[in-house]
Design a protein around this motif. Sequence first.
Motif, PDB file in Angstrom:
ATOM      1  N   ILE A   1      -3.383  -8.741   6.501  1.00 30.11           N
ATOM      2  CA  ILE A   1      -2.442  -7.767   5.920  1.00 30.11           C
ATOM      3  C   ILE A   1      -2.667  -6.398   6.553  1.00 30.11           C
ATOM      4  CG2 ILE A   1      -1.853  -6.488   3.813  1.00 30.11           C
ATOM      5  CD1 ILE A   1      -2.387  -9.134   2.272  1.00 30.11           C
ATOM      6  N   ILE A   2      -3.920  -5.995   6.671  1.00 32.86           N
ATOM      7  CA  ILE A   2      -4.238  -4.688   7.265  1.00 32.86           C
ATOM      8  C   ILE A   2      -3.714  -4.613   8.698  1.00 32.86           C
ATOM      9  CG2 ILE A   2      -6.138  -3.219   8.080  1.00 32.86           C
ATOM     10  CD1 ILE A   2      -7.717  -4.261   5.587  1.00 32.86           C
TER      11      ILE A   2
ATOM     12  N   TYR B   1      -3.282  -5.879  -7.899  1.00 33.82           N
ATOM     13  CA  TYR B   1      -2.151  -6.383  -8.681  1.00 33.82           C
ATOM     14  C   TYR B   1      -0.917  -5.504  -8.461  1.00 33.82           C
ATOM     15  CZ  TYR B   1       0.761  -7.467 -12.707  1.00 33.82           C
ATOM     16  OH  TYR B   1       1.817  -7.793 -13.505  1.00 33.82           O
ATOM     17  N   ILE B   2      -1.096  -4.191  -8.540  1.00 28.26           N
ATOM     18  CA  ILE B   2       0.015  -3.252  -8.354  1.00 28.26           C
ATOM     19  C   ILE B   2       0.593  -3.379  -6.946  1.00 28.26           C
ATOM     20  CG2 ILE B   2       0.591  -0.792  -8.171  1.00 28.26           C
ATOM     21  CD1 ILE B   2      -1.470  -0.362 -10.474  1.00 28.26           C
ATOM     22  N   ALA B   3      -0.271  -3.437  -5.938  1.00 31.77           N
ATOM     23  CA  ALA B   3       0.194  -3.553  -4.556  1.00 31.77           C
ATOM     24  C   ALA B   3       0.941  -4.866  -4.339  1.00 31.77           C
ATOM     25  CB  ALA B   3      -0.986  -3.449  -3.589  1.00 31.77           C
ATOM     26  N   THR B   4       0.429  -5.934  -4.904  1.00 32.75           N
ATOM     27  CA  THR B   4       1.084  -7.241  -4.766  1.00 32.75           C
ATOM     28  C   THR B   4       2.443  -7.244  -5.451  1.00 32.75           C
ATOM     29  OG1 THR B   4      -1.040  -8.371  -4.601  1.00 32.75           O
ATOM     30  CG2 THR B   4       0.851  -9.712  -5.233  1.00 32.75           C
ATOM     31  N   CYS B   5       2.506  -6.700  -6.650  1.00 36.24           N
ATOM     32  CA  CYS B   5       3.791  -6.637  -7.364  1.00 36.24           C
ATOM     33  C   CYS B   5       4.809  -5.808  -6.589  1.00 36.24           C
ATOM     34  CB  CYS B   5       3.606  -6.048  -8.765  1.00 36.24           C
ATOM     35  SG  CYS B   5       2.788  -7.164  -9.906  1.00 36.24           S
TER      36      CYS B   5
ATOM     37  N   THR C   1       2.878  -2.530  12.178  1.00 37.65           N
ATOM     38  CA  THR C   1       4.281  -2.231  11.891  1.00 37.65           C
ATOM     39  C   THR C   1       4.487  -0.774  11.485  1.00 37.65           C
ATOM     40  OG1 THR C   1       4.585  -4.509  11.190  1.00 37.65           O
ATOM     41  CG2 THR C   1       6.303  -2.955  10.587  1.00 37.65           C
ATOM     42  N   LEU C   2       3.706  -0.290  10.538  1.00 38.65           N
ATOM     43  CA  LEU C   2       3.877   1.098  10.097  1.00 38.65           C
ATOM     44  C   LEU C   2       3.534   2.082  11.216  1.00 38.65           C
ATOM     45  CD1 LEU C   2       2.435   0.900   6.471  1.00 38.65           C
ATOM     46  CD2 LEU C   2       4.843   0.985   7.157  1.00 38.65           C
ATOM     47  N   GLY C   3       2.656   1.683  12.112  1.00 41.82           N
ATOM     48  CA  GLY C   3       2.298   2.534  13.245  1.00 41.82           C
ATOM     49  C   GLY C   3       3.429   2.731  14.237  1.00 41.82           C
TER      50      GLY C   3
ATOM     51  N   ILE D   1       1.035   1.566   0.544  1.00 39.21           N
ATOM     52  CA  ILE D   1       0.138   1.373  -0.595  1.00 39.21           C
ATOM     53  C   ILE D   1      -0.654   0.075  -0.424  1.00 39.21           C
ATOM     54  CG2 ILE D   1       0.093   0.854  -3.080  1.00 39.21           C
ATOM     55  CD1 ILE D   1       2.473   2.856  -3.332  1.00 39.21           C
ATOM     56  N   ALA D   2       0.035  -0.988  -0.018  1.00 33.13           N
ATOM     57  CA  ALA D   2      -0.639  -2.275   0.199  1.00 33.13           C
ATOM     58  C   ALA D   2      -1.707  -2.163   1.285  1.00 33.13           C
ATOM     59  CB  ALA D   2       0.378  -3.349   0.563  1.00 33.13           C
ATOM     60  N   LEU D   3      -1.405  -1.410   2.335  1.00 35.04           N
ATOM     61  CA  LEU D   3      -2.377  -1.198   3.405  1.00 35.04           C
ATOM     62  C   LEU D   3      -3.618  -0.498   2.867  1.00 35.04           C
ATOM     63  CD1 LEU D   3      -3.388  -0.946   6.349  1.00 35.04           C
ATOM     64  CD2 LEU D   3      -1.955   1.087   6.550  1.00 35.04           C
ATOM     65  N   LEU D   4      -3.427   0.603   2.168  1.00 41.63           N
ATOM     66  CA  LEU D   4      -4.561   1.374   1.646  1.00 41.63           C
ATOM     67  C   LEU D   4      -5.380   0.554   0.650  1.00 41.63           C
ATOM     68  CD1 LEU D   4      -2.792   4.829   1.186  1.00 41.63           C
ATOM     69  CD2 LEU D   4      -4.287   4.099   3.060  1.00 41.63           C
ATOM     70  N   VAL D   5      -4.692  -0.156  -0.239  1.00 40.31           N
ATOM     71  CA  VAL D   5      -5.393  -0.981  -1.226  1.00 40.31           C
ATOM     72  C   VAL D   5      -6.144  -2.121  -0.535  1.00 40.31           C
ATOM     73  CG1 VAL D   5      -5.063  -2.559  -3.173  1.00 40.31           C
ATOM     74  CG2 VAL D   5      -3.899  -0.354  -3.143  1.00 40.31           C
ATOM     75  N   SER D   6      -5.543  -2.734   0.468  1.00 35.58           N
ATOM     76  CA  SER D   6      -6.221  -3.819   1.179  1.00 35.58           C
ATOM     77  C   SER D   6      -7.465  -3.327   1.899  1.00 35.58           C
ATOM     78  CB  SER D   6      -5.268  -4.489   2.174  1.00 35.58           C
ATOM     79  OG  SER D   6      -4.354  -5.298   1.506  1.00 35.58           O
TER      80      SER D   6
END
Length: 133
Positions: A12-13, A71-75, A19-21, A40-45
């Motif tokens: 995921i990272i 959980y929040i990032a996945t949702c 992609t974001l880069g 957010i998913a990147l930072l949380v991962s």
Amino acid sequence: MLKMALLTNLIIIICEVYTLGHIRKKTDIPKYYTYLHNLIALLVSVVFTIGLIVHMLSGREIPEFLRGLRYIATCGLVATMLIFLTILGGGKKISLTEDDFISGFSPKIANAVLHYICPVLSLISFVVFEREL
């Protein structure tokens, strides 16, 4: 299972950074739901991966708030995927275009990574591999 959770979060990272880069205007990231939730998913991962490595090496428990962040990032990612599939018709309507990315980066790749690959990986990791945490 923890090794699979680690591997999935590392993938995921890599996908998110790649992609974001390639986004042309980085100031657009907070403006759009897809970009924002993938950031957010990147930072949380990243934080979760560090916590997972510490847990695997020392046996320390992963803090409850970190599981909550996963959980929040996945949702958020699953919501992004569902909106993309239903409202945007799986990309039939314009979502991400070549204007959004640095020259030479395919918006089809970005759509696949941001709307399908990362949400599915995050969901599988959270539901299957991180269950024992």
